[in-house]
Design an enzyme around this catalytic site. Sequence first.
Site, PDB file in Angstrom:
ATOM      1  N   GLU A   1       6.626 -22.086   7.688  1.00 22.98           N
ATOM      2  CA  GLU A   1       7.064 -21.267   8.818  1.00 22.98           C
ATOM      3  C   GLU A   1       8.028 -22.004   9.743  1.00 22.98           C
ATOM      4  O   GLU A   1       8.635 -21.404  10.622  1.00 22.98           O
ATOM      5  CB  GLU A   1       5.857 -20.789   9.624  1.00 22.98           C
ATOM      6  CG  GLU A   1       5.130 -21.851  10.413  1.00 22.98           C
ATOM      7  CD  GLU A   1       4.047 -21.259  11.295  1.00 22.98           C
ATOM      8  OE1 GLU A   1       4.100 -21.478  12.506  1.00 22.98           O
ATOM      9  OE2 GLU A   1       3.157 -20.565  10.767  1.00 22.98           O
TER      10      GLU A   1
ATOM     11  N   GLU B   1       0.806  -1.220   0.000  1.00 24.57           N
ATOM     12  CA  GLU B   1       0.000   0.000   0.000  1.00 24.57           C
ATOM     13  C   GLU B   1       0.840   1.272   0.000  1.00 24.57           C
ATOM     14  O   GLU B   1       0.316   2.365  -0.253  1.00 24.57           O
ATOM     15  CB  GLU B   1      -0.932   0.002   1.217  1.00 24.57           C
ATOM     16  CG  GLU B   1      -2.035  -1.046   1.128  1.00 24.57           C
ATOM     17  CD  GLU B   1      -2.895  -1.107   2.378  1.00 24.57           C
ATOM     18  OE1 GLU B   1      -2.421  -0.686   3.449  1.00 24.57           O
ATOM     19  OE2 GLU B   1      -4.036  -1.577   2.275  1.00 24.57           O
TER      20      GLU B   1
END
Length: 272
Positions: free
Chosen positions: A112, A81
């Site tokens: 992960e 963004e």
Amino acid sequence: MAFIKISEEPSIYSKLETKSIRELLEDINREDRKVAEAVHQAIPQIEKLVASVVPRMHRGGRLFYIGAGTSGRLGVLDASEIPPTFGIPPTRIIGIIAGGDVALRSPVENAEDDKEQGWLDLMKYHINEQDTVIGIAASGTTPYVIGALSEARKHHILTACITSNPDSPMAAEADIPIEMIVGPEFVTGSSRMKSGTGQKMILNMISTTVMIQLGRVKGNKMVNMQLTNQKLIDRGTRMIMEELGLEYEVAKSLLLTAGSVKKAIEVYKRSL
């Protein structure tokens, strides 16, 4: 002494399936109201981080977010963004998620848990001592993130983290740990809820404050935003009208020629 994950302790609510829709919404909102206060308590650490990041970025350094699951997605979201909002290249703030872009939509099994891969992913960007790495993990125990921070520190790169548990293994690898203690989740262990909300708030605070400090905002306006749609072109045009006292079509033409509000204002003032 075993590390206790407050974020994974049992919810203070029970028998959720027996509650009405209104009760569930009220209870979730009651818990969400705790998040802002937890973030407020972490402001001194957030301030320390921003104060360290700004001069590094002035010198050309970059800001990396790295995480897995919800935490990784929020880092990628915030990074994505920044270019349209503040008009900087996407190479300045970078979000990395365990498992790569496919993990933005679908879980990647065991991604992960790989303690080596986080640093390997950072190395793809030729990371260096001018850069900053922020690890994001509600639990504070994600191997992918811990390994990345550990290696970054060995290479004299500034490290920070955002976690929902105090004194976590991840925080031990961070020069600036941000510990946002939101307590147990409404649904036990569902860190996409309060922890995710708090992470999003803190990421907003970090990136927005850094961009303001780097001169990407004037007054309270996004004068460097990318003109990617008619709404933003109209907004930019009105900013120029307000700043320079021009008619709408003149301001719009100036904006489209210059490419940003800031450049348009600079070009016009130089022409006087």
